[in-house]
Design an enzyme around this catalytic site. Structure first.
Site, PDB file in Angstrom:
ATOM      1  N   LYS A   1       0.676  -1.241  -0.128  1.00  0.00           N
ATOM      2  CA  LYS A   1      -0.191   0.113   0.013  1.00  0.00           C
ATOM      3  C   LYS A   1       0.993   1.207   0.036  1.00  0.00           C
ATOM      4  O   LYS A   1       1.951   1.325   0.409  1.00  0.00           O
ATOM      5  CB  LYS A   1      -0.905   0.213   1.159  1.00  0.00           C
ATOM      6  CG  LYS A   1      -0.359  -0.153   2.668  1.00  0.00           C
ATOM      7  CD  LYS A   1       0.192   1.088   3.047  1.00  0.00           C
ATOM      8  CE  LYS A   1       1.104   0.813   4.462  1.00  0.00           C
ATOM      9  NZ  LYS A   1       2.043   2.002   5.014  1.00  0.00           N
TER      10      LYS A   1
ATOM     11  N   ASP B   1      -1.602  -2.065  10.009  1.00  0.00           N
ATOM     12  CA  ASP B   1      -2.021  -2.214   8.480  1.00  0.00           C
ATOM     13  C   ASP B   1      -2.642  -3.364   7.947  1.00  0.00           C
ATOM     14  O   ASP B   1      -2.964  -3.362   6.699  1.00  0.00           O
ATOM     15  CB  ASP B   1      -0.837  -1.870   7.529  1.00  0.00           C
ATOM     16  CG  ASP B   1      -0.076  -0.506   7.937  1.00  0.00           C
ATOM     17  OD1 ASP B   1      -0.776   0.319   8.424  1.00  0.00           O
ATOM     18  OD2 ASP B   1       1.154  -0.460   7.726  1.00  0.00           O
TER      19      ASP B   1
END
Ligand code: C5P
Length: 311
Positions: A17, A145
């Site tokens: 990401k 995350d």
């Protein structure tokens, strides 16, 4: 499910990401910082292949040198497998083979992607039939995350970054990533931010301030417009990371001088992500950065989250 020499193999894939916007708020009671971030999953994928075993083990393959990574109980993929086994009451183990494509300790959530793909692979391999919410619950305990790598796409993260709400996004954004030849410690960068705030105190950062994602970021993502997004890219971890690794400022400058619309530190760094207008500018920038002896990869986003792959 494939079989290799008689053993079933489950293959799962999960993305890295980029935080296109990251505001860091106050330290919470659990020691984590209150965040407001906009995540975009990008087309660098961790590939996890799981085979049944009596114990828990992991090995790495692929072109990235993973020799420095832990393979014991502190490895996040092993932690993920153990956490699911515990939750499901599964008494066996798993052998994980992980092909790494997300830079290691680069601020792009590679370890988190390993954990997300492992949860999905083990769930299928063991037939645990966990619900998506149960897997997300385990994911959030593994790291801030991990839930995002599980869901993918574009999302707003609050709390530790693990409270997700999907965001609308149109089209594909093109990124050129400059990789560093060193890793950075995420806690170290947060600590540097805290030290900076302690020194400069309340006038720049009132303690009760609740961070939020700028509405212009949501609008740029919805419009699929890289020029709009370039204007609003923001990362509160960039200044403390540059303080710890001053050489990154030159990398940012080089990218912006060679056609990037904007550059931003990815997460806690040291990967620098450059947003470009189109594939031609991406190529041009890739050539310029490579000529300065930087390792460069390209990626697009948003992409899907963790999923099973039929080989
Ligand atoms: O959850 P994860 O293992 O990715 O976090 C690594 C470290 O980053 C935490 O131990 C903490 O020091 C810092 N962190 C934080 N606030 C967050 C996310 C991470 O302080 N919201």
């Amino acid at each position: 499910m494939m079989t290799t020499a008689g053993s079933p193999v489950v293959h799962a894939r999960a993305p890295g990401k980029i935080n296109v916007f990251l505001k860091v708020g106050a330290v919470m009671e659990d020691g984590y910082h209150d965040l407001a971030t906009a995540y975009q999953a990008v087309s660098l994928f961790e590939e996890v292949r799981a085979t049944p075993a009596t114990d828990f083990s992991v090995e790495f393959c692929g072109s990235i040198d993973a020799s420095g990574l832990a393979t014991g109980g502190t490895n996040l993929a092993i932690k993920a497998a153990r956490a699911l086994a515990r939750k499901a009451g599964y008494r066996g183990g798993v052998h994980l083979e992980i092909e790494k494509n997300v830079p290691i300790a680069g601020g792009m959530g590679g370890g988190s992607a390993d954990a997300a793909a492992t949860l999905l692979a083990c769930d299928a391999l063991w037939g645990t039939n966990a619900t998506k919410d149960e897997l997300l619950g385990i994911a959030a305990k593994l790291g801030a995350d991990v839930p995002f790598s599980f869901t993918g796409g574009t999302a707003i993260g609050t709390g530790r970054g693990d409270q997700l709400s999907p965001a609308l996004a149109k089209g594909k954004f093109q990124w050129v990533l400059a990789l560093a030849d060193f890793g950075m410690s995420t806690p170290g960068v947060y600590q540097e931010l805290d030290r900076h705030r302690d020194r400069h105190a309340q006038d720049i950062f009132p303690a009760q301030h609740q961070p939020s994602v700028d509405a212009n970021v949501l609008q740029a993502l919805r419009a699929g417009d890289p020029h709009m997004l370039a204007d609003v890219l923001h990362n509160d971890l960039q200044a403390p990371a540059l303080h710890l690794a001053p050489g990154l400022a030159k990398v940012l400058q080089l990218g912006e001088e060679n056609g990037a619309l904007a550059g931003i530190l990815s997460g806690s760094g040291p990967t620098v992500a450059f947003l470009v207008a189109d594939a031609d500018s991406a190529l041009e920038l890739q050539v310029a950065l490579s000529a300065s002896r930087l390792r460069v990869v390209r990626a697009t986003g948003p992409v899907h989250g963790a999923r099973l792959i039929n080989d």
